[in-house]
Design an enzyme around this catalytic site. Structure first.
Site, mmCIF file in Angstrom:
data_model
loop_
_atom_site.group_PDB
_atom_site.id
_atom_site.type_symbol
_atom_site.label_atom_id
_atom_site.label_comp_id
_atom_site.label_asym_id
_atom_site.label_seq_id
_atom_site.Cartn_x
_atom_site.Cartn_y
_atom_site.Cartn_z
ATOM 1 N N HIS A 75 0.823 -1.219 0.000
ATOM 2 C CA HIS A 75 0.000 0.000 0.000
ATOM 3 C C HIS A 75 0.857 1.269 0.000
ATOM 4 O O HIS A 75 0.670 2.138 -0.871
ATOM 5 C CB HIS A 75 -0.951 -0.017 1.196
ATOM 6 C CG HIS A 75 -1.686 1.272 1.408
ATOM 7 N ND1 HIS A 75 -2.575 1.799 0.506
ATOM 8 C CD2 HIS A 75 -1.636 2.163 2.447
ATOM 9 C CE1 HIS A 75 -3.049 2.947 0.954
ATOM 10 N NE2 HIS A 75 -2.492 3.188 2.134
ATOM 11 N N HIS A 99 3.547 7.217 5.453
ATOM 12 C CA HIS A 99 2.344 7.895 5.960
ATOM 13 C C HIS A 99 1.571 7.098 7.013
ATOM 14 O O HIS A 99 0.756 7.662 7.743
ATOM 15 C CB HIS A 99 1.410 8.270 4.798
ATOM 16 C CG HIS A 99 0.671 7.113 4.188
ATOM 17 N ND1 HIS A 99 1.216 6.304 3.220
ATOM 18 C CD2 HIS A 99 -0.573 6.633 4.419
ATOM 19 C CE1 HIS A 99 0.335 5.386 2.866
ATOM 20 N NE2 HIS A 99 -0.760 5.558 3.585
ATOM 21 N N GLU A 103 0.925 5.764 12.908
ATOM 22 C CA GLU A 103 -0.342 5.222 13.396
ATOM 23 C C GLU A 103 -0.269 3.710 13.617
ATOM 24 O O GLU A 103 -0.889 3.187 14.545
ATOM 25 C CB GLU A 103 -1.452 5.542 12.389
ATOM 26 C CG GLU A 103 -2.850 5.237 12.888
ATOM 27 C CD GLU A 103 -3.925 5.787 11.966
ATOM 28 O OE1 GLU A 103 -5.096 5.767 12.357
ATOM 29 O OE2 GLU A 103 -3.578 6.247 10.869
ATOM 30 N N ASP A 104 0.494 3.001 12.782
ATOM 31 C CA ASP A 104 0.469 1.536 12.807
ATOM 32 C C ASP A 104 1.680 0.889 13.467
ATOM 33 O O ASP A 104 1.711 -0.337 13.624
ATOM 34 C CB ASP A 104 0.346 0.993 11.377
ATOM 35 C CG ASP A 104 -0.988 1.364 10.740
ATOM 36 O OD1 ASP A 104 -1.903 1.761 11.487
ATOM 37 O OD2 ASP A 104 -1.108 1.259 9.508
ATOM 38 N N ASP A 166 -3.494 8.160 -0.930
ATOM 39 C CA ASP A 166 -3.825 7.105 0.033
ATOM 40 C C ASP A 166 -5.257 6.620 -0.186
ATOM 41 O O ASP A 166 -5.525 5.416 -0.252
ATOM 42 C CB ASP A 166 -3.627 7.654 1.448
ATOM 43 C CG ASP A 166 -4.117 6.691 2.522
ATOM 44 O OD1 ASP A 166 -3.726 5.516 2.487
ATOM 45 O OD2 ASP A 166 -4.885 7.134 3.405
#
Length: 703
Positions: A75, A99, A103-104, A166
């Site tokens: 991705h 990006h 967050e991950d 995205d």
């Protein structure tokens, strides 16, 4: 439907929605070449930052997989590839790889800055914040998310382009999610991100986003259009080739150099839109562009950095970027507009619609929203031009002020120092900036009246004792500053015309006093108190009562009803009156004029029972009167605001008088006093509201 422009976005084949078996990672050719260059020359400036970002993201996402069965890093690679195709610089492509890492994974923004620099950190951090926004949430939160998004865009336009890339790749792989998720994401994309790509002029993103949304939101229509296109393929391709050859010959005959000539089918949603809305079939469309026009049409804002002759990246919008003046306009009027519902209405009417273009008498081009009038045009030029407007000419002829402008109109505004805005203009202007400036003039020109109204509201809440001293105190000045007003009079004026709520002011005042620990209990206060002796009303305290199936304690086994003259609500002090002719007990609010008239022997003590574990099981009627600036749709907006709070409206009535505020009478149903106060507070937040009061026989409500 065909157009001589670019290449049709690739149509995706549906795959099973269940999670697919894990797949091996396949790198695109451009990334392979970049990694080879980096391996041979680690100091190469074109590959260094990009390859380091890829390697870092690859390591962090190792072991993570998407629903498709692909490694998760596929991705970020796809997002970075889309940004590269747009001509993004190294920092932008690096942000595409990174990006999702904040967050991950456990990586912090500080670590990204240490490895890749502050520019990449800022991009990644901003995109991460945008990813947390829920654009399907309640109106106030949704409006705040839009405000933040546009601010992020103004600070660095690359942020929103990364977010669009995205979203585009997520839409390209949407078949792996369940139908409910597909519908939700596709709807959000069609309503938010496709119009945003259109506004930024990135046609390549807009077309594919619209087609993918079309596929999931209207699958039957999508398949029908797809079938029509495929059936006419041979005929269409033959016509495109014929027209292409003819155009090339004719252009060369008149001495126009043809750099490129392309033919492509128009995207499916574009075909459907024109067939559905304009009743068209399959005509042939031709677009002739200069190279610069083509770049702008395909890449939009990205053309600023992809084709900039100087080679430097321009990532913030300047006064010269007239094509994106809409963003500056949004930033201007959103500062003043505090009501979330109206902000969203303004976005829907201006941001998501195409512009029209008109001319000033000097030949300058002005972009306005569809349906804009001469008044919108005047306020676009300058607030004083709008405030002093007395008439308008369109194409040299006198025009009424509410006439919708058309593309190409030449507009001339006539002004006079003795002229001023009319409240009627609010009924037809369409741009938020014009609407706000008309209101601002009205509020400022009635400043003394608004100050007096605000003072009265506050005095009723706090009482007369020591009130004058309170207004002059440092505490009140502190409250004004906390509410973003320079002076106490500014705060009172805002309170008077409903920009700030009474509850908000009182709460701030109580917090200020509490923080300073200066609340004193004075049994016999003097007529004028000093600043340190000011007493604020204590917070109401309810005594515990036994839970009963009846909401009223003290009438067990008796017939009773709530009085219509004062409409008592749970949370208010109440009194029972024994009705004549054996009609049971009538429950009134304390302070109701009918209680004061009743004989003492007919009065009985009653109170509300506390809420049980199941909550209150009924609602109670209450009458309110709202004074508003008269405009089309104001009642609808108020009813919508009440509906958002799950409040039922039994009756509604409107009284109007030309050139004066309108009076709206409503009978609503609420659970208790707390919900009623929240309801009134929400209504007062709306920009057109001048006053809201409860209608009853209680003296304090009538004052």
């Amino acid at each position: 439907m065909n157009a001589i422009t670019a290449i049709q976005p690739e149509t995706l084949t549906a795959l099973p929605r269940a999670t697919e078996p894990k797949k091996a990672l396949v790198l695109p050719d451009w990334l392979k070449e970049c990694l080879i260059t980096y391996e041979n020359d680690p100091q190469n400036p074109d590959s260094d930052l990009i390859c380091r970002a890829f390697n870092f993201a690859h390591k962090l996402h190792e072991g993570q997989y998407r629903k498709s069965g692909e490694p998760y890093i596929a991705h970020p690679i796809a997002v970075a590839g889309l940004l590269r195709d747009l001509g993004g610089d190294g920092a932008m492509i690096a942000a595409g790889f990174l990006h999702d890492v904040v967050e991950d994974t456990e990586v912090t923004p500080e670590e990204i800055e240490a490895r890749f620099g502050v520019e990449v950190r800022n991009l990644v951090e901003a995109v991460t914040k945008l990813s947390k926004f829920n654009f399907s949430s309640k109106t106030e939160r949704q409006a705040e998310n839009f405000r933040r998004m546009f601010l992020a865009m103004a600070q660095d336009i690359r942020v929103i382009v990364v977010k669009l890339a995205d979203r585009l790749h997520n839409m390209q792989t949407l078949e792996h999610l369940n139908p409910q998720q597909q519908q939700r994401i596709a709807l959000e994309t069609r309503e938010i991100f496709a119009p945003l790509a259109n506004r930024l002029g990135i046609g390549r993103f807009k077309w594919e986003l619209e087609d993918l949304c079309f596929k999931y939101l209207e699958p039957d229509a999508y398949r029908a259009v797809q079938l029509l296109v495929s059936e006419k393929r041979i005929d269409r391709e033959a016509r495109i080739e014929t027209v292409t050859n003819t155009l090339r010959e004719k252009l060369q005959e008149i001495g126009i150099k043809v750099l490129d000539l392309q033919g492509r089918p128009k995207h499916l949603y574009g075909i459907y839109h024109k067939m559905h809305n304009q009743g068209k079939e399959f005509p042939l469309e031709v677009q002739i562009r200069t190279l610069e026009m083509h770049h702008v049409a395909e890449y939009g804002i990205a053309a600023h950095w992809k084709y900039k002759e100087t080679g430097s990246s321009q990532t913030t919008l300047t006064a010269a970027d007239e094509k994106f003046a809409w963003l500056r306009n949004l930033l201007d009027w959103q500062k003043d507009l505090k009501d979330g519902q109206e902000y969203m209405d303004g976005l829907k009417n201006n941001f998501f619609e195409e512009d029209i273009y008109v001319f000033t008498p000097k030949g300058d081009v002005v972009a306005l929203a569809q349906g804009a009038t001469p008044v919108d045009f005047a306020y676009h030029i300058h607030s004083e031009v709008g405030n002093q407007m007395k008439g308008a000419r369109i194409n040299g002829k006198w025009s009424v002020l509410d006439a919708p402008l058309q593309n190409g109109d030449l507009v001339e505004i006539l002004t006079s120092k003795n002229s001023h805005p009319s409240l009627d203009w609010l009924n037809f202007v369409v741009t938020p900036s014009a609407r706000n400036r008309i209101r601002q003039w009205y509020k400022k020109s009635r400043r003394e009246e608004n100050i007096s109204r605000g003072r009265d509201l506050l005095e009723k809440e706090l009482g007369k004792t020591g009130f004058d001293a309170l207004l002059k105190s440092e505490r009140m000045q502190s409250v004004a500053k906390q509410c973003n007003y320079v002076a106490v009079d500014d705060l009172l004026a805002a309170l008077g015309y409903g920009e700030v709520t009474l509850k908000n002011v009182v709460n701030r005042l109580q917090e200020t006093v509490k923080n300073q620990q200066e609340i004193l209990t004075v049994k016999n206060p003097p007529d004028v108190l000093t600043d340190s002796q000011l007493i604020l009303p204590p917070s109401p305290v309810q005594r515990a009562l036994p839970v009963s199936k009846s909401p009223i304690a003290g009438v067990e086994g008796l017939v009773y009803r709530l009085a219509g003259c004062c409409c008592p609500l749970p949370g208010e002090n109440i009194t029972g009156i024994v009705a004549h002719a054996g009609e049971g007990i009538v429950i009134h609010r304390q302070g109701c004029s009918n209680v004061e008239k009743a004989e003492a022997e007919r009065l009985i003590p009653v109170s509300w029972n506390p809420i049980d574990d199941q909550g209150r099981y009924q609602t109670y009627p209450v009458n309110i009167q709202i004074e508003v600036i008269d405009r089309v749709g104001v009642l609808k907006d108020i009813l919508s605001r009440l509906s958002d709070q799950n409040i039922n409206v039994r009756n509604a009535g409107v009284k109007t008088n030309f050139g004066k505020p309108a009076l709206i009478s409503l009978k609503i149903e609420v659970k208790d006093l707390q919900q009623f106060e929240r309801c009134v507070g929400q209504i007062k937040l709306m920009s057109d509201i001048l006053n809201v009061r409860r209608i009853s026989q209680v003296k304090s409500d009538r004052e």
